[in-house]
Design a protein around this motif. Sequence first.
Motif, short mmCIF file in Angstrom:
data_model
loop_
_atom_site.label_atom_id
_atom_site.label_comp_id
_atom_site.label_asym_id
_atom_site.label_seq_id
_atom_site.Cartn_x
_atom_site.Cartn_y
_atom_site.Cartn_z
N ILE A 84 6.61 -1.10 -11.69
CA ILE A 84 6.77 -2.08 -10.68
C ILE A 84 8.05 -2.19 -10.33
O ILE A 84 9.05 -2.72 -11.21
CB ILE A 84 5.82 -3.24 -11.07
CG1 ILE A 84 4.57 -2.69 -11.39
CG2 ILE A 84 5.76 -4.30 -10.04
CD1 ILE A 84 3.42 -3.92 -12.08
N TYR A 98 7.22 -7.40 -3.47
CA TYR A 98 6.66 -6.14 -3.94
C TYR A 98 6.55 -5.12 -3.10
O TYR A 98 5.62 -4.88 -2.54
CB TYR A 98 5.11 -6.66 -4.30
CG TYR A 98 4.99 -7.90 -5.71
CD1 TYR A 98 4.76 -7.45 -6.92
CD2 TYR A 98 5.17 -9.08 -5.27
CE1 TYR A 98 4.46 -8.46 -7.79
CE2 TYR A 98 5.21 -10.03 -6.24
CZ TYR A 98 4.73 -9.77 -7.58
OH TYR A 98 4.59 -10.84 -8.59
N ASP A 111 6.40 -2.06 -3.81
CA ASP A 111 5.40 -0.91 -4.17
C ASP A 111 4.07 -0.85 -3.35
O ASP A 111 3.47 0.12 -3.64
CB ASP A 111 5.19 -0.71 -5.58
CG ASP A 111 6.56 -0.61 -6.22
OD1 ASP A 111 7.40 0.20 -6.17
OD2 ASP A 111 6.80 -1.21 -7.54
N TYR A 112 3.61 -2.06 -2.87
CA TYR A 112 2.23 -2.33 -2.23
C TYR A 112 2.28 -2.59 -1.00
O TYR A 112 3.15 -3.50 -0.37
CB TYR A 112 1.56 -3.26 -2.97
CG TYR A 112 1.44 -3.18 -4.75
CD1 TYR A 112 0.95 -2.17 -5.29
CD2 TYR A 112 2.52 -3.92 -5.36
CE1 TYR A 112 1.15 -2.03 -6.67
CE2 TYR A 112 2.57 -3.84 -6.59
CZ TYR A 112 2.00 -2.86 -7.48
OH TYR A 112 2.05 -2.73 -8.86
N SER A 153 0.15 -3.43 2.59
CA SER A 153 -1.21 -3.77 3.18
C SER A 153 -1.50 -2.90 4.40
O SER A 153 -0.83 -2.17 4.83
CB SER A 153 -1.04 -5.32 3.65
OG SER A 153 -0.21 -5.43 4.83
N PRO A 205 4.83 -5.36 3.05
CA PRO A 205 4.63 -5.40 1.71
C PRO A 205 4.06 -6.72 1.18
O PRO A 205 4.00 -7.82 2.12
CB PRO A 205 5.93 -5.29 1.07
CG PRO A 205 6.75 -5.71 2.30
CD PRO A 205 6.26 -5.26 3.45
N MET A 252 -4.50 -6.51 -11.05
CA MET A 252 -5.24 -5.62 -10.04
C MET A 252 -6.18 -6.58 -9.21
O MET A 252 -6.18 -6.36 -7.93
CB MET A 252 -6.06 -4.48 -10.63
CG MET A 252 -5.18 -3.41 -11.34
SD MET A 252 -4.10 -2.65 -10.46
CE MET A 252 -5.06 -1.93 -9.26
N LEU A 290 -3.62 -8.29 -6.98
CA LEU A 290 -3.03 -7.54 -5.90
C LEU A 290 -4.15 -7.40 -4.93
O LEU A 290 -3.86 -7.20 -3.47
CB LEU A 290 -2.81 -6.03 -6.37
CG LEU A 290 -1.62 -5.95 -7.20
CD1 LEU A 290 -1.45 -4.50 -7.70
CD2 LEU A 290 -0.27 -6.40 -6.23
N ASN A 291 -5.29 -7.13 -5.32
CA ASN A 291 -6.48 -6.87 -4.12
C ASN A 291 -6.33 -8.30 -3.23
O ASN A 291 -6.80 -8.16 -2.02
CB ASN A 291 -7.89 -6.50 -4.82
CG ASN A 291 -7.80 -5.13 -5.37
OD1 ASN A 291 -7.12 -4.45 -4.96
ND2 ASN A 291 -8.66 -5.05 -6.55
N LEU A 326 -3.46 -8.12 -0.97
CA LEU A 326 -3.38 -7.10 0.31
C LEU A 326 -4.77 -7.11 1.24
O LEU A 326 -4.67 -6.69 2.21
CB LEU A 326 -3.70 -5.63 -0.68
CG LEU A 326 -2.28 -5.51 -1.34
CD1 LEU A 326 -2.66 -3.98 -2.02
CD2 LEU A 326 -1.21 -5.22 -0.41
#
Length: 304
Positions: free
Chosen positions: A166, A181, A183-184, A186, A191, A296, A299-300, A303
Amino acid sequence: MPQHFLGLAGMSRRIPDYAWFKYSSFHKKYINNKSFSGSWYFIRIHSGRFYINNINTNDINRINDVAEPWQLSFQDGASPSFDGIVDLHDQIMFYLVIIVIGVSWMLGTIILKFNTKTNPIVYKYFTHGTVIELIWTVTPALVLVAIAFPSFRLLYLMDEVIDPAITVKAVGSQWFWSYEYSDYISDSGEPIAFDSFMVPEADLEEGQFRLLEVDNRVVLPVDTHVRFILTGSDVIHSFAIPALGLKLDAIPGRLNQTSTFINREGLFYGQCSEICGVNHGFMPIVIEAVSLEKYMAWLNEQLS
């Protein structure tokens, strides 16, 4: 009392963050230890009465790492880097104690046995001693070598960033932190990014800490290699979290990087440790380390 960042040795032991942990200013006494069953017991004194509360180890992530008044020791570590720093500190303290005892003994002997009253006559040729001069020249050099090798080893190990899972970008501004972040992404192509401001004292909830709580915490999973990329948007700031052994400058126009590996759940507090203006003491950092499942889920939520 202002909970300002005091360096690695100036931050804290753990203080519970529970609604029942409210006591009068004259009875701020508590004892915590682990029971034989693996639960935590907190004993508090309020209005002359004792209260014993039990916390199951499943809720251990609700225990905070934060400074406490008159603290002299290190806080509880939560990363291999911090454990290495403490080990190096203990090793250097061993040499320091030996040196202090030896020098104090020599000074005391000279003062007591070689003053003008007890020893008025001094040998006129006693000006040099080859052996003793070799000893007090070679011994400090050997001590420095013994300190240098583990110190350099730890320094290079802390500087390595190997295959992070990460990446979090932290940008210091007057007087708040911005996180991204990268790495992620939407559905909109953006990000996860947010600003983190200190919660004013008037808005603090019960159990939160003055000058240390923020409106948006940095959520990270445990047992995961995390890389921080740091920069500043205006002046030089410093990203410092004692429990994780992190302290790195955020310099405008330059990217610095460091990494950590959080090995337990919890809330870890830090502050900017580079004087950056009038509100330098009011831009705290809060890392919330959670399990991978909770991460997780977070994160959901971000996003969606």
